[in-house]
Design an enzyme around this catalytic site. Structure first.
Site, short mmCIF file in Angstrom:
data_model
loop_
_atom_site.label_atom_id
_atom_site.label_comp_id
_atom_site.label_asym_id
_atom_site.label_seq_id
_atom_site.Cartn_x
_atom_site.Cartn_y
_atom_site.Cartn_z
CB THR A 1 -36.70 24.47 9.90
OG1 THR A 1 -36.26 24.67 8.54
CG2 THR A 1 -35.49 24.13 10.77
CG ASP A 2 -42.27 25.97 9.80
OD1 ASP A 2 -42.60 24.79 9.98
OD2 ASP A 2 -42.62 26.90 10.55
CB CYS A 3 -37.51 27.60 5.42
SG CYS A 3 -36.37 27.76 6.80
CE1 TYR A 4 -32.72 25.29 3.43
CE2 TYR A 4 -32.95 26.53 5.48
CZ TYR A 4 -32.48 26.43 4.18
OH TYR A 4 -31.76 27.46 3.64
#
Length: 404
Positions: free
Chosen positions: A142-145
């Site tokens: 994901t964008d944050c992970y």
């Protein structure tokens, strides 16, 4: 007679009188319930037996770049990763899925090499012992992970939280397994030989913690206990908690009844009391030492703890019938079981326990030493465990899905 606060004051001043439950039973035989109740402040109970509904919560800490783990293996054993990004739950009975060389193992069979016979309980034992464990993780990008995978080794000292959370421990009584069929059976009680070749039981009888507090007047949510060589607590009722089981006049149940959920910091534990084990052709599990202190608040506590093996019974269940409700051969006392031989339909049958009676008594003795040293005090339960739970089976057949 006493309050927990008064008993704790004596513990901190190193003047509390503590007896193991075996010592209590011997003293009652000598001086009676009333005199024993006047002398003792705390009675310690213990058990060391397989408790397969156990597992560990592990927080790994974040990687750089961060990863949101969705599949994870510890020494080839799958850990559940369906909550926080780097939070895991490792079940004691989870089987190994791949070898140290990366070879995928056939999960349809359970009788392989010693390596293949490892499971979650063995990994938990290794972490408690301070050993390194191989970790392989696959992430959801994901964008944050943004990280997709992570391979490393971890140990007790390189992870954040590492604690046991066990949904069902300390069965208040259980069954005796036998096999009336014509072939060997491999069960959660171990091998059962055909034609009533043996009988296996798991509860420790008169020294078992919950059988010495049959109405759960002393053991409740928040009770401090000995768990795996460290300090733990009763967190909730256990799964399959069934206090409405039929009971004898002495209030002990005639089969599986109450259970508790336990938790405790695994970093404080000792591998002496937390051992991975394996049942042939069944799978891995966890041998666990649990000790429960019973404060002597009134004379009735001693009267309940004075119960003897000949006054507690368990049902003899035939595992050769592959159904949820199996036929029984009646009830036998724990005195009969501990003699090493019971009689079924006129036939003598060898009987043996899964629990270690010796180590169960050692748990009670070690907890006694902690209390006498002033390093372990008692807690007031914040709530009683429910005594009105029914046992709800899944009797309706589920709909089958046709695969074309």
């Amino acid at each position: 007679m006493r309050t927990i606060a008064e008993i704790n004051d004596k513990i901190t001043r190193n003047c509390a009188v503590v007896w193991t439950v075996e010592e209590l039973k011997a003293r009652v035989a000598e001086i009676g319930v009333t005199q024993a109740a006047k002398q003792v402040d705390v009675i310690t109970t213990g058990t060391f037996e397989p408790m397969e509904s156990s597992g560990a919560i592990i927080n790994l800490g974040h990687t750089d770049p961060p990863i949101k783990i969705r599949s994870c293996w510890l020494d080839g054993v799958s850990a559940y990763a369906g909550f926080g990004a780097v939070d895991l739950y490792l079940g004691a009975t989870q089987v190994v899925e791949y070898s140290s060389t990366g070879e995928v193992l056939d999960l349809r069979t359970t009788n392989g090499t010693a390596r293949e016979q490892r499971g979650g309980g063995h990994v938990i034992e290794d972490l408690i012992a301070g050993k390194s464990v191989q970790l392989r993780a696959i992430g959801q990008v994901t964008d944050c992970y943004p990280r997709a995978s992570f391979d490393t080794t971890i140990s007790r000292d390189t992870i954040n939280q590492f604690y046991l959370y066990n949904p069902r421990n300390l069965y208040q009584n259980f069954i005796v397994g036998v096999n009336g069929g014509d072939r060997p059976l491999f069960t959660y009680l171990g091998p059962l030989q055909p034609r009533l070749g043996n009988a296996v039981y798991s509860n420790t009888g008169a020294i078992s913690p919950l059988l010495n507090d049959p109405d759960l007047n002393l053991i409740g949510i928040g009770t401090r206990i000995f768990l795996g060589g460290g300090i733990g607590y009763v967190a909730w009722e256990g799964t399959q908690h069934f206090p409405l089981q039929k009971r004898l006049p002495n209030h002990t149940p005639v089969g599986p009844a109450a259970t508790v959920a336990l938790m405790g910091d695994a970093k404080q534990m000792d591998r002496k009391w937390v051992r991975g084990c394996y049942f042939k052709n069944y799978g891995p599990s966890l041998m666990l030492g649990v000790g429960v202190p019973l404060p002597v608040l009134q004379e009735e506590v001693v009267a309940r703890c004075a119960v003897k093996d000949q006054d507690i019974v368990a049902p003899v269940v035939d595992f050769s019938i592959p159904r949820r409700v199996r036929p029984t051969f009646g009830l036998v006392s724990y005195a009969q079981l501990k003699s090493g031989r019971i009689t079924i339909e006129g036939k003598p049958v060898r009987a043996a326990p899964l629990a270690s009676m010796y180590l169960s008594n050692q748990v009670a003795r070690e907890l006694k030493q902690w209390i006498e040293a002033g390093t372990f005090t008692l807690t007031e339960a914040v709530a009683h465990l429910p005594m009105d739970r029914s046992f709800l089976p899944q009797d309706r057949w589920g709909s089958a899905i046709a695969l074309e």
